[in-house]
Scaffold this active site. Structure first.
Site, mmCIF file in Angstrom:
data_model
loop_
_atom_site.group_PDB
_atom_site.id
_atom_site.type_symbol
_atom_site.label_atom_id
_atom_site.label_comp_id
_atom_site.label_asym_id
_atom_site.label_seq_id
_atom_site.Cartn_x
_atom_site.Cartn_y
_atom_site.Cartn_z
ATOM 1 N N THR A 1 0.899 -0.711 0.129
ATOM 2 C CA THR A 1 0.019 0.234 0.016
ATOM 3 C C THR A 1 0.582 1.089 -0.086
ATOM 4 O OG1 THR A 1 0.092 0.085 2.541
ATOM 5 C CG2 THR A 1 -1.664 -1.137 1.375
ATOM 6 N N LEU B 1 5.588 -7.770 11.825
ATOM 7 C CA LEU B 1 6.589 -8.578 12.210
ATOM 8 C C LEU B 1 7.673 -7.651 12.005
ATOM 9 C CD1 LEU B 1 6.976 -8.494 9.411
ATOM 10 C CD2 LEU B 1 6.115 -10.767 9.776
ATOM 11 N N LYS C 1 -3.550 -2.436 14.860
ATOM 12 C CA LYS C 1 -2.031 -2.635 14.400
ATOM 13 C C LYS C 1 -1.133 -0.415 14.172
ATOM 14 C CE LYS C 1 1.480 -2.986 10.758
ATOM 15 N NZ LYS C 1 2.536 -4.047 10.671
ATOM 16 N N PHE D 1 12.405 0.864 23.129
ATOM 17 C CA PHE D 1 11.963 1.581 23.091
ATOM 18 C C PHE D 1 12.523 2.879 23.445
ATOM 19 C CE2 PHE D 1 11.391 0.055 18.282
ATOM 20 C CZ PHE D 1 11.732 -1.081 18.651
ATOM 21 N N GLY E 1 18.397 9.015 19.676
ATOM 22 C CA GLY E 1 19.124 9.221 19.173
ATOM 23 C C GLY E 1 18.700 9.825 17.621
ATOM 24 N N CYS F 1 7.855 1.348 7.653
ATOM 25 C CA CYS F 1 6.180 0.911 9.047
ATOM 26 C C CYS F 1 6.392 2.054 9.213
ATOM 27 C CB CYS F 1 7.546 -0.063 9.400
ATOM 28 S SG CYS F 1 6.820 -2.058 8.887
HETATM 29 C C1 UDX Z 1 8.896 -1.879 13.300
HETATM 30 C C2 UDX Z 1 7.571 -2.502 14.657
HETATM 31 O O1 UDX Z 1 8.190 -2.767 15.179
HETATM 32 C C3 UDX Z 1 7.182 -3.259 14.191
HETATM 33 O O2 UDX Z 1 6.551 -4.206 14.833
HETATM 34 C C4 UDX Z 1 6.017 -3.135 12.324
HETATM 35 O O3 UDX Z 1 5.295 -4.206 11.934
HETATM 36 C C5 UDX Z 1 7.200 -2.172 11.320
HETATM 37 O O4 UDX Z 1 8.065 -1.331 11.938
HETATM 38 P P1 UDX Z 1 10.728 -2.203 12.146
HETATM 39 O O5 UDX Z 1 11.021 -0.999 11.338
HETATM 40 O O6 UDX Z 1 11.623 -3.175 11.001
HETATM 41 O O7 UDX Z 1 9.881 -2.695 12.302
HETATM 42 O O8 UDX Z 1 11.681 -1.662 12.877
HETATM 43 P P2 UDX Z 1 12.061 -1.774 14.547
HETATM 44 O O9 UDX Z 1 12.910 -2.451 14.459
HETATM 45 O O10 UDX Z 1 10.952 -1.196 15.311
HETATM 46 O O11 UDX Z 1 12.881 -0.152 14.550
HETATM 47 C C6 UDX Z 1 11.972 0.874 14.043
HETATM 48 C C7 UDX Z 1 13.175 2.009 13.868
HETATM 49 O O12 UDX Z 1 13.352 2.857 15.271
HETATM 50 C C8 UDX Z 1 15.253 1.862 13.492
HETATM 51 O O13 UDX Z 1 15.316 3.328 13.004
HETATM 52 C C9 UDX Z 1 15.806 2.697 15.451
HETATM 53 O O14 UDX Z 1 16.613 2.729 14.743
HETATM 54 C C10 UDX Z 1 14.536 3.257 15.918
HETATM 55 N N1 UDX Z 1 14.717 2.656 16.987
HETATM 56 C C11 UDX Z 1 14.347 1.936 17.874
HETATM 57 C C12 UDX Z 1 15.276 3.987 17.617
HETATM 58 O O15 UDX Z 1 15.612 5.403 17.676
HETATM 59 N N2 UDX Z 1 15.324 3.357 19.073
HETATM 60 C C13 UDX Z 1 14.730 2.543 19.882
HETATM 61 O O16 UDX Z 1 15.102 2.278 21.460
HETATM 62 C C14 UDX Z 1 13.970 2.017 18.957
#
Ligand code: UDX
Length: 439
Positions: free
Chosen positions: A84, A164, A221, A266, A270, A277
């Site tokens: 999408t 995921l 979601k 989370f 930074g 996503c």
């Molecule tokens: C995310 C969701 O976690 C997942 O459930 C959803 O289905 C899709 O989006 P993803 O995009 O694979 O998954 O990445 P994720 O590991 O969640 O990290 C997302 C971003 O947040 C990254 O750029 C990461 O560097 C940043 N992040 C994460 C931070 O800056 N600080 C944190 O504490 C955690």
């Protein structure tokens, strides 16, 4: 069960492989003959740990791929896992998903009726896996019914969002925190329960199953991703405050995370969130809310904080050096470690900001160089972090790859040892002019 998965992108391929592994008979449908051929050959068009192993094991047996929709009436369940894409205003483009829903309906109508399964049930369940907004559910329901025509009363739509993460997609699918079934009937819920039964039996964990209506399920979601993205932005906002007070945001947030109601995850402040996503989903739910007459102020602010972090990193650089004409290393180009994906990576605004300052940018990433080169062909790319640092006036650390924690002597080769760390990954050391973004 017999399952069709329409769309063999990131989510569809993981779903098809994992369902085949759980013992189902799966047909993957994709319009791209190259993707179909690769799947039948036992490998994916995307890189995801463990995925190729599953495909190699099941391709040609419990998993087949095709470009045709005509096998759909023989299945018990059809998943729609079509992309999408975002539109200019942040809303999602439902065109490809609507077309797939209509074609699925047509395939069912052409068969005259759906084929009865082993229980003699001739109804067909179509499940949307794609991330869509609550108002979009009705549109997809209508497209399916329009395609199905006279067979529409034997076709039902459900939603089953996916949570995921990139890099751990297979493991996340096989060990979910929760399952969300959005259905309009007990029949549809039971069909989803039967489908997931072998998967749940294979994990030791007690997986909560949320049973609700299709619109609420997709909202869960969006709320999930909006919450996580906002949580990081709040940590970043508080981190920026800590920095002004000369305090270490990590010390503060580590303590805050000890509160069970908050949790430690989370809270790593930074340079912000990227990927396919968070940015897309937060924008999509903001656009849908706006369309419905509500401006989600906190989500708007989460995006504003996220957009501001790369700029704050560049301002810290400006405090130390005039980057014009200087060699500046960017360490880490992927949106997070463990992937070569640069979609919405914070490295993009960082590189743009450096180029605007007239810096000579040299980028390094263990795996994302090729993707970044497509986007920034004029940037120099180094073979190693040490090579990028060699002769550089400053280094900006954008992705928290583990190897950046062990660079040690590599900093000695810098022309001026200024390091602006956007991910708290580099160790402070003697001789290094070190600036953490929020500490
Ligand atoms: C995310 C969701 O976690 C997942 O459930 C959803 O289905 C899709 O989006 P993803 O995009 O694979 O998954 O990445 P994720 O590991 O969640 O990290 C997302 C971003 O947040 C990254 O750029 C990461 O560097 C940043 N992040 C994460 C931070 O800056 N600080 C944190 O504490 C955690």
């Amino acid at each position: 069960m017999r399952v069709t998965v329409v769309g063999s992108g990131y989510v569809g391929t993981t779903l098809a492989a994992c369902l085949a592994d759980a013992g189902h008979d799966v047909t993957a449908v994709d319009i791209d003959p190259g993707v179909v051929a690769a799947l039948n050959d036992g490998h994916a068009a995307i890189h995801e740990p463990g995925l190729d192993d599953l495909l190699a094991e099941h391709a040609g047996e419990r998993l087949r791929a095709t470009t045709e929709y005509d096998g759909i009436p023989d299945a018990d369940v059809t998943f729609l896992a079509i992309g999408t894409p975002s539109r200019e205003d942040g809303s999602i483009d439902l065109g490809p998903l609507t077309a797939a829903a209509e074609m699925t309906g047509e395939a069912l109508a052409e068969a005259g009726a759906t084929t009865a399964n082993a229980d003699g049930d001739d109804r067909h369940l179509v499940v949307v896996k794609s991330t869509i907004t609550p108002p979009a559910v009705g549109e997809i329901r209508e497209a399916l019914a329009a395609g199905a025509g006279d067979a529409a009363d034997r076709v039902e739509l459900a939603t089953n969002p996916e949570f995921l993460r990139e890099g751990t997609a297979v493991d996340d699918f096989q060990h979910p925190d929760k399952l969300v079934f959005g259905t309009d009937s007990d029949w549809a819920t039971e069909r989803l329960e039967t489908l997931y039964e072998p998967l749940l039996a294979a994990t030791d964990a007690e997986v909560p199953v949320v049973r609700t209506d299709p619109e609420t399920a997709v909202m869960i979601k969006y709320a999930n991703n909006a919450f996580l993205a906002s949580k990081i932005s709040l940590a970043n906002d508080l981190g920026n405050v800590c920095k002004r007070f000369g305090l270490d945001a990590y010390e503060v947030m580590d303590a805050v995370g000890l509160d069970d109601r908050i949790s430690a995850q989370f809270l790593r402040s930074g340079v912000g969130w990227g990927g396919s996503c968070f940015p897309k989903d937060v924008d999509a739910i903001r656009a849908a809310a706006r369309e419905a007459g509500y401006e989600p102020a906190l989500l708007d602010a989460a995006v504003a904080v996220n957009d501001g972090q790369p700029e704050r990193m560049l301002e810290l650089l400006d405090d130390h050096v005039d980057a014009a004409g200087e060699r500046v290393a960017v360490l880490g180009l992927a949106f997070k470690p463990g992937t070569d994906d640069i979609r919405n990576s914070r490295a993009i605004p960082i590189i743009e900001g450096l180029q605007a300052r007239g810096a000579e940018v040299v980028g390094y990433d263990p795996v994302a160089t090729a993707n970044t080169r497509e986007r920034f062909p004029d940037v120099e790319y180094a073979e190693s972090a040490a090579a990028a640092l060699d002769g550089a006036t400053a280094a900006l650390v954008v992705t928290d790859w583990d190897e950046f924690a062990a660079l040690d002597d590599a900093f000695d080769a810098m022309a001026e040892p200024v390091v602006i760390d956007g991910r708290r990954i580099v160790e402070r050391r003697e001789g290094l002019v070190y600036e953490g973004l929020t500490w």
